[in-house]
Design a protein around this motif. Structure first.
Motif, mmCIF file in Angstrom:
data_model
loop_
_atom_site.group_PDB
_atom_site.id
_atom_site.type_symbol
_atom_site.label_atom_id
_atom_site.label_comp_id
_atom_site.label_asym_id
_atom_site.label_seq_id
_atom_site.Cartn_x
_atom_site.Cartn_y
_atom_site.Cartn_z
ATOM 1 N N MET A 1 0.880 -1.211 0.030
ATOM 2 C CA MET A 1 -0.158 -0.110 -0.103
ATOM 3 C C MET A 1 0.990 1.249 -0.013
ATOM 4 O O MET A 1 0.511 2.391 -0.645
ATOM 5 N N LEU A 2 1.799 1.103 0.687
ATOM 6 C CA LEU A 2 2.796 2.336 0.775
ATOM 7 C C LEU A 2 3.599 2.767 -0.475
ATOM 8 O O LEU A 2 3.673 3.584 -0.958
ATOM 9 N N ALA A 3 3.748 1.462 -1.156
ATOM 10 C CA ALA A 3 4.670 1.538 -2.466
ATOM 11 C C ALA A 3 3.610 2.279 -3.502
ATOM 12 O O ALA A 3 4.290 2.988 -4.450
ATOM 13 N N GLU A 4 2.525 1.731 -3.320
ATOM 14 C CA GLU A 4 1.460 2.272 -4.560
ATOM 15 C C GLU A 4 1.207 3.617 -4.277
ATOM 16 O O GLU A 4 1.129 4.499 -5.326
ATOM 17 N N VAL A 39 5.128 5.960 -16.104
ATOM 18 C CA VAL A 39 5.592 4.642 -15.498
ATOM 19 C C VAL A 39 5.195 4.119 -14.329
ATOM 20 O O VAL A 39 4.639 3.200 -14.331
ATOM 21 N N PRO A 40 5.475 4.891 -13.283
ATOM 22 C CA PRO A 40 5.071 4.356 -11.944
ATOM 23 C C PRO A 40 3.627 3.851 -11.640
ATOM 24 O O PRO A 40 3.219 2.938 -11.186
ATOM 25 N N VAL A 41 2.834 4.811 -12.224
ATOM 26 C CA VAL A 41 1.249 4.347 -12.173
ATOM 27 C C VAL A 41 1.159 3.292 -12.830
ATOM 28 O O VAL A 41 0.259 2.192 -12.478
ATOM 29 N N ALA A 42 1.712 3.038 -14.051
ATOM 30 C CA ALA A 42 1.345 1.761 -14.965
ATOM 31 C C ALA A 42 1.813 0.500 -14.270
ATOM 32 O O ALA A 42 1.293 -0.564 -14.289
ATOM 33 N N TRP A 51 4.213 -7.256 -6.809
ATOM 34 C CA TRP A 51 5.220 -8.443 -7.074
ATOM 35 C C TRP A 51 6.740 -8.140 -6.670
ATOM 36 O O TRP A 51 7.293 -9.082 -5.833
ATOM 37 N N VAL A 52 7.227 -7.118 -7.012
ATOM 38 C CA VAL A 52 8.578 -6.582 -6.273
ATOM 39 C C VAL A 52 8.490 -6.554 -4.961
ATOM 40 O O VAL A 52 9.703 -6.909 -4.314
ATOM 41 N N SER A 53 7.613 -5.718 -4.221
ATOM 42 C CA SER A 53 7.577 -5.559 -2.812
ATOM 43 C C SER A 53 7.584 -6.992 -2.198
ATOM 44 O O SER A 53 7.790 -7.097 -0.857
ATOM 45 N N GLY A 54 6.731 -8.132 -2.748
ATOM 46 C CA GLY A 54 6.734 -9.356 -2.184
ATOM 47 C C GLY A 54 7.835 -10.017 -2.192
ATOM 48 O O GLY A 54 8.168 -10.825 -1.417
ATOM 49 N N ILE A 55 8.525 -9.746 -3.377
ATOM 50 C CA ILE A 55 10.074 -10.496 -3.438
ATOM 51 C C ILE A 55 10.956 -9.956 -2.558
ATOM 52 O O ILE A 55 11.594 -10.572 -1.640
ATOM 53 N N VAL A 56 10.985 -8.586 -2.317
ATOM 54 C CA VAL A 56 12.035 -7.774 -1.570
ATOM 55 C C VAL A 56 11.718 -8.113 0.056
ATOM 56 O O VAL A 56 12.854 -8.245 0.812
ATOM 57 N N PHE A 57 10.560 -8.344 0.522
ATOM 58 C CA PHE A 57 10.347 -8.299 2.033
ATOM 59 C C PHE A 57 10.266 -9.849 2.508
ATOM 60 O O PHE A 57 9.977 -10.204 3.493
#
Length: 144
Positions: A1-4, A39-42, A51-57
Motif C-alpha cells: 500500500m505504501l509503495a502504491e 510509468v510508476p502508475v502503470a 510483486w516486487v515488494s513481495g520479493i523484497v520483503f
C-alpha cells in the motif's frame, strides 16, 4: 500500500512538472516528462510493484538468491580447476598422437665448420626421406 502511494505521488509530481514545461512552450520535453511520469502508475496498475515488494520483503526469496549464488560460484570453481589441470588423475599421462612414429632426427650435430657443410648434403637428403616416412605413418594412421 505504501509503495502504491509513493508511485502515485511521483507520477502526480511528474505530470505537474510536465504541465509547467508545456506552459513554457517546450512541448517535446513536456511530452517526454509526461511519458516518464506515467510509468510508476502503470507499474502499480499492472501489479509489478506488488510483486516486487513481495520479493523484497520475503526472507525465503533472499535465501533462494543466496543459494543460486553459491551454486554459480561452485560451477565457476570447478571450471577453473578443470582448466588448470588440477582435476586430472595423478598417474595418468597424456597419450601420444602417433605412438608408432619414430622421433624426428636432428642430424649429427658435429659443428658448423665449412668443411662439414659439403659432406652433410647427402645426409640431409637421407634425413628428408625419414621425415616423410614419419609424416606418411601419421597420415596412414588417420586414414588419409
Amino acid at each position: 500500500m505504501l509503495a502504491e502511494t509513493i508511485c502515485s505521488a511521483v507520477s502526480a509530481a511528474g505530470l505537474g512538472i510536465a504541465a509547467l514545461t508545456a506552459y513554457r512552450k517546450r512541448f517535446l520535453a513536456a511530452t517526454r516528462i509526461a511519458a516518464y511520469s506515467l510509468v510508476p502508475v502503470a507499474l502499480v496498475m499492472t501489479g509489478v510493484v506488488q510483486w516486487v515488494s513481495g520479493i523484497v520483503f520475503k526472507p525465503t526469496v533472499w535465501i533462494g538468491f543466496g543459494l543460486l549464488g553459491v551454486a554459480w560460484l561452485l560451477f565457476l570453481t570447478t571450471r577453473a580447476v578443470e582448466r588448470r589441470g588440477l582435476g586430472k588423475k595423478a598417474g595418468r599421462t597424456p597419450e601420444a598422437v602417433a605412438p608408432a612414429a619414430s622421433a624426428p632426427s636432428l642430424g649429427a650435430g658435429t659443428g658448423s665448420r665449412p668443411q662439414d657443410a659439403g659432406s652433410r648434403k647427402p645426409a640431409a637428403a637421407a634425413d628428408a626421406g625419414e621425415d616423410f616416412s614419419d609424416i606418411e605413418a601419421i597420415l596412414k594412421k588417420h586414414g588419409i
